[in-house]
Design a protein around this motif. Sequence first.
Motif, mmCIF file in Angstrom:
data_model
loop_
_atom_site.group_PDB
_atom_site.id
_atom_site.type_symbol
_atom_site.label_atom_id
_atom_site.label_comp_id
_atom_site.label_asym_id
_atom_site.label_seq_id
_atom_site.Cartn_x
_atom_site.Cartn_y
_atom_site.Cartn_z
ATOM 1 N N UNK A 18 0.853 -1.323 -0.176
ATOM 2 C CA UNK A 18 0.157 -0.054 -0.088
ATOM 3 C C UNK A 18 1.115 1.419 -0.008
ATOM 4 N N UNK A 19 2.109 1.226 0.798
ATOM 5 C CA UNK A 19 2.973 2.068 1.032
ATOM 6 C C UNK A 19 2.884 1.923 -0.927
ATOM 7 N N UNK A 20 3.841 1.320 -1.654
ATOM 8 C CA UNK A 20 4.470 1.555 -3.179
ATOM 9 C C UNK A 20 2.943 2.301 -3.482
ATOM 10 N N UNK A 21 2.127 1.756 -3.262
ATOM 11 C CA UNK A 21 1.326 2.315 -3.948
ATOM 12 C C UNK A 21 0.940 3.624 -4.349
ATOM 13 N N UNK A 230 2.207 5.082 9.958
ATOM 14 C CA UNK A 230 3.621 4.367 7.965
ATOM 15 C C UNK A 230 3.038 5.127 7.530
ATOM 16 N N UNK A 231 1.777 4.828 7.075
ATOM 17 C CA UNK A 231 1.138 6.116 5.533
ATOM 18 C C UNK A 231 1.479 6.772 6.237
ATOM 19 N N UNK A 232 1.632 8.692 7.034
ATOM 20 C CA UNK A 232 1.677 9.246 7.287
ATOM 21 C C UNK A 232 3.072 9.231 6.881
ATOM 22 N N UNK A 237 8.296 10.918 3.396
ATOM 23 C CA UNK A 237 9.046 10.720 2.260
ATOM 24 C C UNK A 237 9.282 11.281 0.589
ATOM 25 N N UNK A 238 7.444 10.793 0.788
ATOM 26 C CA UNK A 238 7.642 11.488 -0.891
ATOM 27 C C UNK A 238 7.607 13.085 -0.728
ATOM 28 N N UNK A 283 9.137 5.855 5.652
ATOM 29 C CA UNK A 283 9.562 6.942 4.646
ATOM 30 C C UNK A 283 10.331 6.690 3.932
ATOM 31 N N UNK A 284 11.334 5.524 3.498
ATOM 32 C CA UNK A 284 12.583 5.048 2.819
ATOM 33 C C UNK A 284 11.255 5.100 1.814
ATOM 34 N N UNK A 285 10.318 4.284 1.715
ATOM 35 C CA UNK A 285 9.829 3.840 0.588
ATOM 36 C C UNK A 285 8.945 5.345 -0.046
ATOM 37 N N UNK A 286 8.666 6.000 0.680
ATOM 38 C CA UNK A 286 8.505 7.336 -0.192
ATOM 39 C C UNK A 286 9.666 7.866 -0.343
#
Length: 426
Positions: A18-21, A230-232, A237-238, A283-286
């Motif tokens: 979901x984070x990647x999406x 996590x989503x925030x 990060x993004x 955060x790193x994913x974003x």
Amino acid sequence: MQINRKNTFSGEVFHLLRGVAITFAICLFGYFLLVVVYCLPTGPMEKNVLDSCRIFSEEGVYPELTGIETSQVDNSTDALMFLIASYPSMENVWKAAAGVERYRVEGKDPVETLLYIYEEDGKDFEHVSYSRYWHGYLVFLKPLLGLFDYGGIRFVLMLFQLSLFLLIVLKLANKRKELIFPIFFMWLFMNPIATMSSLQFNNVTLVTWIAILLMVYLEEQWKMELSKWELLFVVIGALTSYLDLLTYPLVTLGVPLSLWLALNRDSSMGFKIKGILLISVFWSIGYAGMWAGKWVLGSIITGENVFENAVEVMQVRTSSIVEEDQGVTYWEVIECQMSIAGRYMFLAVAAAGAFLTFYSVKMKKLDFQSFFPYVIVGLYPFIWYLILKNHSYIHAFFTYRELAITIFACCVYIAVQCKRKGDHQL
């Protein structure tokens, strides 16, 4: 009670996907916003760039606004941002938003290039692309540059930064007033005169303020729901990757993460450690996902190999070479940061040490356990300096601000312990 580890694992995998999406969606939306602002006419922007030349000419490339090193600003990058924002691209808006072209004059830095083209009406220049970054700041800079010159934009950003800080203080004054001082001291460490006067420094600072503001407002609703935090942090990060030109981006992770620990001060040690790990991953994913998204999108739309250029620059920034034949050790990088941040670091660390000593004597035991999560977060800048030795050493006059994480972690820990002690005495 038996824990269903399979369900726990599959749940975390779902959250990661979901984070990647979400990162992918931000990539597309961010690109769309850039396309929109590239539709704006550059005529009014060019007039305001011309009016701004006086400030760039008077201040120079890297002025110290108050005569001390922490007040040094990066007018070179600000001029670069002006050159990009006002560039009248001949490409269609879709390609222009991905390619991000600007003028360049051989042998001149961006400030000299800006003065040469707009003030001297010079014609001996070339057109180059700067496509490895998103340049998301253009979403705000292009409209602002159509209305104001450099001084006016600085004033608008100053008002915005001060307004965010005031909103944070007003919100914390209700239930978390002990956190006001750590935020204020951290802001002083970053030198607000510099962060409010530099377009380059404003991006990360504003993302950090917005993240803090959202966290203090969402605390009651989200409480210990780690998946929401996590989503925030994916979004934080993004946004950092989208807006920043590699200044001190880790601040948007480390400072809010220290605040998260304070907001969850009564949680178990296991929950805090798990939160530090997962929040950092998301955060790193974003952050990394947005970088990768731009390289893919830029390569597809412009036909250039953006990946190749980005990898070459990454190899330089993570190397130990700062000049042609001169290397630098990790300890020299740290010494360089400390030479700028020394007095503030000494005050924060000394205060933390003195408090730990006093608290342990008063309570008849050392409180290392509650300090441990803050130590982990406080070490983040030193890991960053280890990875990006070249960049951190060359640009120490602003990369020292990564240490704001360590400063804030120490101050927040002290504030939380003082608050807990005060509660016990009631």
